[in-house]
Design a protein around this motif. Sequence first.
Motif, PDB file in Angstrom:
ATOM      1  N   ALA A   7       0.862  -1.655   0.110  1.00 54.24           N
ATOM      2  CA  ALA A   7       0.125  -0.145   0.187  1.00 54.24           C
ATOM      3  C   ALA A   7       0.588   1.525  -0.025  1.00 54.24           C
ATOM      4  CB  ALA A   7      -1.279   0.089   1.229  1.00 54.24           C
ATOM      5  N   ILE A   8       1.907   1.334   0.873  1.00 54.56           N
ATOM      6  CA  ILE A   8       2.230   2.141   0.373  1.00 54.56           C
ATOM      7  C   ILE A   8       3.431   2.687  -0.849  1.00 54.56           C
ATOM      8  CG2 ILE A   8       5.172   3.558   1.789  1.00 54.56           C
ATOM      9  CD1 ILE A   8       4.122   1.684   4.469  1.00 54.56           C
ATOM     10  N   GLY A   9       3.854   1.409  -1.205  1.00 54.00           N
ATOM     11  CA  GLY A   9       4.927   1.663  -2.692  1.00 54.00           C
ATOM     12  C   GLY A   9       3.620   2.049  -3.356  1.00 54.00           C
ATOM     13  N   LEU A  10       2.229   1.694  -3.643  1.00 51.34           N
ATOM     14  CA  LEU A  10       1.602   2.069  -4.205  1.00 51.34           C
ATOM     15  C   LEU A  10       1.011   3.854  -4.156  1.00 51.34           C
ATOM     16  CD1 LEU A  10      -1.064   1.503  -6.514  1.00 51.34           C
ATOM     17  CD2 LEU A  10      -2.553   0.864  -5.057  1.00 51.34           C
ATOM     18  N   ALA A  11       0.775   4.107  -3.007  1.00 56.95           N
ATOM     19  CA  ALA A  11       0.714   5.451  -2.683  1.00 56.95           C
ATOM     20  C   ALA A  11       2.257   6.213  -3.165  1.00 56.95           C
ATOM     21  CB  ALA A  11       0.658   5.593  -1.491  1.00 56.95           C
ATOM     22  N   TRP A  17       0.903  11.290  -0.244  1.00 54.80           N
ATOM     23  CA  TRP A  17       1.423  10.854   1.547  1.00 54.80           C
ATOM     24  C   TRP A  17      -0.209  10.842   2.081  1.00 54.80           C
ATOM     25  CZ3 TRP A  17       5.556  10.159   3.477  1.00 54.80           C
ATOM     26  CH2 TRP A  17       5.221  10.558   5.363  1.00 54.80           C
ATOM     27  N   ASN A  18      -0.911  11.386   1.831  1.00 52.17           N
ATOM     28  CA  ASN A  18      -2.009  11.146   3.620  1.00 52.17           C
ATOM     29  C   ASN A  18      -1.931   9.108   2.903  1.00 52.17           C
ATOM     30  OD1 ASN A  18      -2.055  13.164   4.240  1.00 52.17           O
ATOM     31  ND2 ASN A  18      -3.707  13.314   2.725  1.00 52.17           N
ATOM     32  N   ALA A  19      -2.496   8.218   1.825  1.00 54.26           N
ATOM     33  CA  ALA A  19      -2.251   7.123   1.621  1.00 54.26           C
ATOM     34  C   ALA A  19      -1.015   6.666   2.581  1.00 54.26           C
ATOM     35  CB  ALA A  19      -2.341   6.915   0.015  1.00 54.26           C
ATOM     36  N   HIS A  41      10.466   5.977   1.696  1.00 56.34           N
ATOM     37  CA  HIS A  41      10.582   6.371  -0.310  1.00 56.34           C
ATOM     38  C   HIS A  41       9.463   7.544  -0.467  1.00 56.34           C
ATOM     39  CE1 HIS A  41      10.867   5.732  -4.167  1.00 56.34           C
ATOM     40  NE2 HIS A  41       9.868   5.150  -4.079  1.00 56.34           N
ATOM     41  N   ALA A  42       8.579   6.796   0.507  1.00 57.64           N
ATOM     42  CA  ALA A  42       7.764   7.608   0.081  1.00 57.64           C
ATOM     43  C   ALA A  42       6.739   9.529   0.072  1.00 57.64           C
ATOM     44  CB  ALA A  42       5.829   7.456   0.575  1.00 57.64           C
ATOM     45  N   ALA A  43       8.095   9.333   1.301  1.00 52.28           N
ATOM     46  CA  ALA A  43       7.980  10.763   1.981  1.00 52.28           C
ATOM     47  C   ALA A  43       9.086  11.503   0.818  1.00 52.28           C
ATOM     48  CB  ALA A  43       9.056  10.954   3.163  1.00 52.28           C
ATOM     49  N   ASP A  44      10.004  10.387   0.538  1.00 48.32           N
ATOM     50  CA  ASP A  44      10.833  11.255  -0.475  1.00 48.32           C
ATOM     51  C   ASP A  44      10.403  11.469  -1.914  1.00 48.32           C
ATOM     52  OD1 ASP A  44      12.077  12.114  -2.496  1.00 48.32           O
ATOM     53  OD2 ASP A  44      13.563  10.458  -3.033  1.00 48.32           O
ATOM     54  N   LYS A  45       9.496  10.680  -2.584  1.00 47.20           N
ATOM     55  CA  LYS A  45       9.001  11.049  -3.560  1.00 47.20           C
ATOM     56  C   LYS A  45       7.651  12.005  -3.458  1.00 47.20           C
ATOM     57  CE  LYS A  45       9.507   7.970  -7.111  1.00 47.20           C
ATOM     58  NZ  LYS A  45      10.443   8.446  -7.900  1.00 47.20           N
ATOM     59  N   CYS A  46       6.927  12.492  -2.087  1.00 49.20           N
ATOM     60  CA  CYS A  46       5.675  13.675  -2.064  1.00 49.20           C
ATOM     61  C   CYS A  46       6.551  13.876  -1.034  1.00 49.20           C
ATOM     62  CB  CYS A  46       4.977  12.616  -0.525  1.00 49.20           C
ATOM     63  SG  CYS A  46       3.599  10.975  -1.819  1.00 49.20           S
ATOM     64  N   THR A  50       9.950  17.035   6.440  1.00 50.70           N
ATOM     65  CA  THR A  50       9.900  16.655   8.049  1.00 50.70           C
ATOM     66  C   THR A  50       9.610  15.662   8.841  1.00 50.70           C
ATOM     67  OG1 THR A  50       9.392  18.966   8.000  1.00 50.70           O
ATOM     68  CG2 THR A  50       8.416  17.268  10.139  1.00 50.70           C
ATOM     69  N   GLU A  51       8.649  15.275   7.270  1.00 45.48           N
ATOM     70  CA  GLU A  51       7.944  13.657   7.780  1.00 45.48           C
ATOM     71  C   GLU A  51       8.680  13.045   8.103  1.00 45.48           C
ATOM     72  OE1 GLU A  51       6.754  16.504   6.585  1.00 45.48           O
ATOM     73  OE2 GLU A  51       3.903  15.994   6.533  1.00 45.48           O
ATOM     74  N   ALA A  52       9.277  12.729   7.281  1.00 48.04           N
ATOM     75  CA  ALA A  52      11.033  11.692   6.680  1.00 48.04           C
ATOM     76  C   ALA A  52      11.424  11.449   7.775  1.00 48.04           C
ATOM     77  CB  ALA A  52      11.359  11.838   5.575  1.00 48.04           C
ATOM     78  N   PHE A  53      12.560  12.346   8.503  1.00 47.86           N
ATOM     79  CA  PHE A  53      12.786  12.558   9.471  1.00 47.86           C
ATOM     80  C   PHE A  53      12.166  12.249  10.963  1.00 47.86           C
ATOM     81  CE2 PHE A  53      15.770  14.354   5.966  1.00 47.86           C
ATOM     82  CZ  PHE A  53      17.429  14.029   6.759  1.00 47.86           C
ATOM     83  N   ASN A  54      10.943  12.234  11.200  1.00 52.14           N
ATOM     84  CA  ASN A  54       9.986  11.847  11.692  1.00 52.14           C
ATOM     85  C   ASN A  54      10.596  10.894  12.204  1.00 52.14           C
ATOM     86  OD1 ASN A  54       9.934  14.809  13.115  1.00 52.14           O
ATOM     87  ND2 ASN A  54       8.063  14.582  12.603  1.00 52.14           N
TER      88      ASN A  54
END
Length: 132
Positions: A7-11, A17-19, A41-46, A50-54
């Motif tokens: 699901a994360i990969g698809l999102a 990001w929300n998905a 990876h999703a955080a990078d794409k989106c 901040t979210e990635a580092f959290n």
Amino acid sequence: QQRSFEAIGLAARKRNWNAAATAYSEVAGDAEILVCNAILHAADKCDKLTEAFNIYGEMRRRDGFAKQAQTYTPLIRLAGRHTHPVLAHALLSEMRAHGIEPNAHSYSALVDVYKTAGDTAGAKKAWEEMKA
């Protein structure tokens, strides 16, 4: 975990990001490295610095949690995109300190960091490090 990973990969492919965050939240506390790397990876794409580092901070607090080059590369990309070359280089140094050898994707991300910052000398140095 597999369902969340997919699901994360698809999102991420849809840059939703929300998905991705929703799928990750289902397993966050017990997420395996594969799922953690997928959400980074999703955080990078989106473009979610901040979210990635959290999330990375959560990963660092888990005892014995083995990180991989795939853990660091999206963080390096995000740092570069947000013009933080010192942070990107610190991440590369942290990789090495943990005994993780940067891969071609990691070095490519670092070269992009310096390119984005307009630092030709830094990009060339990163390129030379990669070739060594």
